[in-house]
Design an enzyme around this catalytic site. Structure first.
Site, PDB file in Angstrom:
ATOM      1  N   MET A  44       3.704   6.269   1.818  1.00 50.03           N
ATOM      2  CA  MET A  44       3.701   6.827   3.174  1.00 50.03           C
ATOM      3  C   MET A  44       4.511   8.127   3.203  1.00 50.03           C
ATOM      4  O   MET A  44       5.669   8.148   2.787  1.00 50.03           O
ATOM      5  CB  MET A  44       4.320   5.819   4.139  1.00 50.03           C
ATOM      6  CG  MET A  44       4.295   6.249   5.589  1.00 50.03           C
ATOM      7  SD  MET A  44       5.282   5.146   6.648  1.00 50.03           S
ATOM      8  CE  MET A  44       4.487   3.572   6.384  1.00 50.03           C
ATOM      9  N   ASP A  49       8.400  -2.437   2.480  1.00 46.66           N
ATOM     10  CA  ASP A  49       9.819  -2.728   2.636  1.00 46.66           C
ATOM     11  C   ASP A  49      10.060  -3.502   3.929  1.00 46.66           C
ATOM     12  O   ASP A  49       9.134  -3.784   4.689  1.00 46.66           O
ATOM     13  CB  ASP A  49      10.645  -1.441   2.573  1.00 46.66           C
ATOM     14  CG  ASP A  49      10.358  -0.467   3.695  1.00 46.66           C
ATOM     15  OD1 ASP A  49       9.728  -0.844   4.713  1.00 46.66           O
ATOM     16  OD2 ASP A  49      10.763   0.701   3.568  1.00 46.66           O
ATOM     17  N   HIS A  97     -13.049  -6.876  -6.949  1.00 48.12           N
ATOM     18  CA  HIS A  97     -13.248  -5.428  -7.088  1.00 48.12           C
ATOM     19  C   HIS A  97     -13.157  -4.757  -5.723  1.00 48.12           C
ATOM     20  O   HIS A  97     -13.762  -5.209  -4.757  1.00 48.12           O
ATOM     21  CB  HIS A  97     -14.611  -5.120  -7.714  1.00 48.12           C
ATOM     22  CG  HIS A  97     -14.734  -5.582  -9.114  1.00 48.12           C
ATOM     23  ND1 HIS A  97     -14.049  -4.989 -10.150  1.00 48.12           N
ATOM     24  CD2 HIS A  97     -15.446  -6.590  -9.667  1.00 48.12           C
ATOM     25  CE1 HIS A  97     -14.340  -5.600 -11.277  1.00 48.12           C
ATOM     26  NE2 HIS A  97     -15.184  -6.586 -11.010  1.00 48.12           N
ATOM     27  N   ASP A 137      -7.019   0.120 -10.006  1.00 46.10           N
ATOM     28  CA  ASP A 137      -8.442   0.453 -10.088  1.00 46.10           C
ATOM     29  C   ASP A 137      -8.609   1.796 -10.783  1.00 46.10           C
ATOM     30  O   ASP A 137      -8.021   2.790 -10.379  1.00 46.10           O
ATOM     31  CB  ASP A 137      -9.024   0.510  -8.674  1.00 46.10           C
ATOM     32  CG  ASP A 137     -10.535   0.528  -8.658  1.00 46.10           C
ATOM     33  OD1 ASP A 137     -11.156   0.850  -9.697  1.00 46.10           O
ATOM     34  OD2 ASP A 137     -11.102   0.221  -7.603  1.00 46.10           O
ATOM     35  N   TYR A 191      -0.807   3.002   7.400  1.00 44.84           N
ATOM     36  CA  TYR A 191      -0.948   1.749   8.153  1.00 44.84           C
ATOM     37  C   TYR A 191      -2.404   1.276   8.155  1.00 44.84           C
ATOM     38  O   TYR A 191      -2.677   0.082   7.986  1.00 44.84           O
ATOM     39  CB  TYR A 191      -0.465   1.914   9.594  1.00 44.84           C
ATOM     40  CG  TYR A 191       1.024   2.038   9.776  1.00 44.84           C
ATOM     41  CD1 TYR A 191       1.930   1.525   8.859  1.00 44.84           C
ATOM     42  CD2 TYR A 191       1.534   2.650  10.904  1.00 44.84           C
ATOM     43  CE1 TYR A 191       3.300   1.632   9.045  1.00 44.84           C
ATOM     44  CE2 TYR A 191       2.911   2.764  11.106  1.00 44.84           C
ATOM     45  CZ  TYR A 191       3.783   2.247  10.172  1.00 44.84           C
ATOM     46  OH  TYR A 191       5.128   2.353  10.370  1.00 44.84           O
ATOM     47  N   TYR A 225      10.543   4.401   3.728  1.00 41.34           N
ATOM     48  CA  TYR A 225       9.399   4.858   2.949  1.00 41.34           C
ATOM     49  C   TYR A 225       9.226   4.079   1.640  1.00 41.34           C
ATOM     50  O   TYR A 225       8.618   4.561   0.714  1.00 41.34           O
ATOM     51  CB  TYR A 225       9.442   6.366   2.727  1.00 41.34           C
ATOM     52  CG  TYR A 225       9.481   7.095   4.038  1.00 41.34           C
ATOM     53  CD1 TYR A 225       8.336   7.213   4.803  1.00 41.34           C
ATOM     54  CD2 TYR A 225      10.674   7.606   4.541  1.00 41.34           C
ATOM     55  CE1 TYR A 225       8.373   7.839   6.041  1.00 41.34           C
ATOM     56  CE2 TYR A 225      10.717   8.243   5.771  1.00 41.34           C
ATOM     57  CZ  TYR A 225       9.555   8.341   6.516  1.00 41.34           C
ATOM     58  OH  TYR A 225       9.594   8.965   7.746  1.00 41.34           O
ATOM     59  N   ASN A 250       7.171   1.847   0.620  1.00 45.27           N
ATOM     60  CA  ASN A 250       5.878   1.177   0.789  1.00 45.27           C
ATOM     61  C   ASN A 250       4.891   1.775  -0.196  1.00 45.27           C
ATOM     62  O   ASN A 250       4.854   2.976  -0.396  1.00 45.27           O
ATOM     63  CB  ASN A 250       5.345   1.405   2.210  1.00 45.27           C
ATOM     64  CG  ASN A 250       6.329   1.009   3.275  1.00 45.27           C
ATOM     65  OD1 ASN A 250       6.681  -0.155   3.384  1.00 45.27           O
ATOM     66  ND2 ASN A 250       6.798   1.984   4.040  1.00 45.27           N
TER      67      ASN A 250
END
Length: 131
Positions: free
Chosen positions: A73, A30, A22, A63, A110, A128, A130
């Protein structure tokens, strides 16, 4: 032998997903993502980011206790931009009943990824790509 699993779910990735608890997070990135970031790195060479996202979501739900369980990002210098890869990732999320990913500033992304249980590196070279 396991059946019915997405072939992108390698033994290392399945082990990481099974070990998560949890509140743990996972970053899918990428090929442009800095290699040294993150505690545990799992390679998926040749995989696309949207396919990797679908594979992970096929065995692990997002979640439901947090308002924004998925992040991408932001485009540097244009935080309102929505590159095509965002639509692909949002489609993968939508298929599992999740809302679109929240775009956050690059360094904030990050910081989130560095706290992730694992960083899954796809071989795809997309800016981008990610989540």
């Amino acid at each position: 032998m396991l059946i019915g699993l997405d072939p992108l779910l390698t033994p290392d990735l399945l082990h990481a997903l099974a070990a998560m608890g949890h509140g743990d997070s996972i970053a899918l990135v990428d090929a442009n993502y800095p290699a040294s970031r993150g505690l545990r790195r799992i390679e998926l060479p040749g995989a696309g980011i949207a396919a990797a996202t679908r594979a992970v979501l096929s065995v692990m739900p997002l979640d439901s206790f947090v308002p924004d369980p998925a992040f991408v990002m932001q485009v540097v210098g244009d935080p309102e931009a929505r590159p095509p890869v965002f639509s692909e990732l949002d489609a993968a999320l939508h298929e599992r009943g999740a809302k679109p990913a929240l775009a956050i500033e690059r360094h904030a992304f990050y910081a989130q990824a560095e706290q992730a249980f694992a960083v899954v590196a796809t071989g795809e070279r997309r800016f981008y790509g990610n989540i």
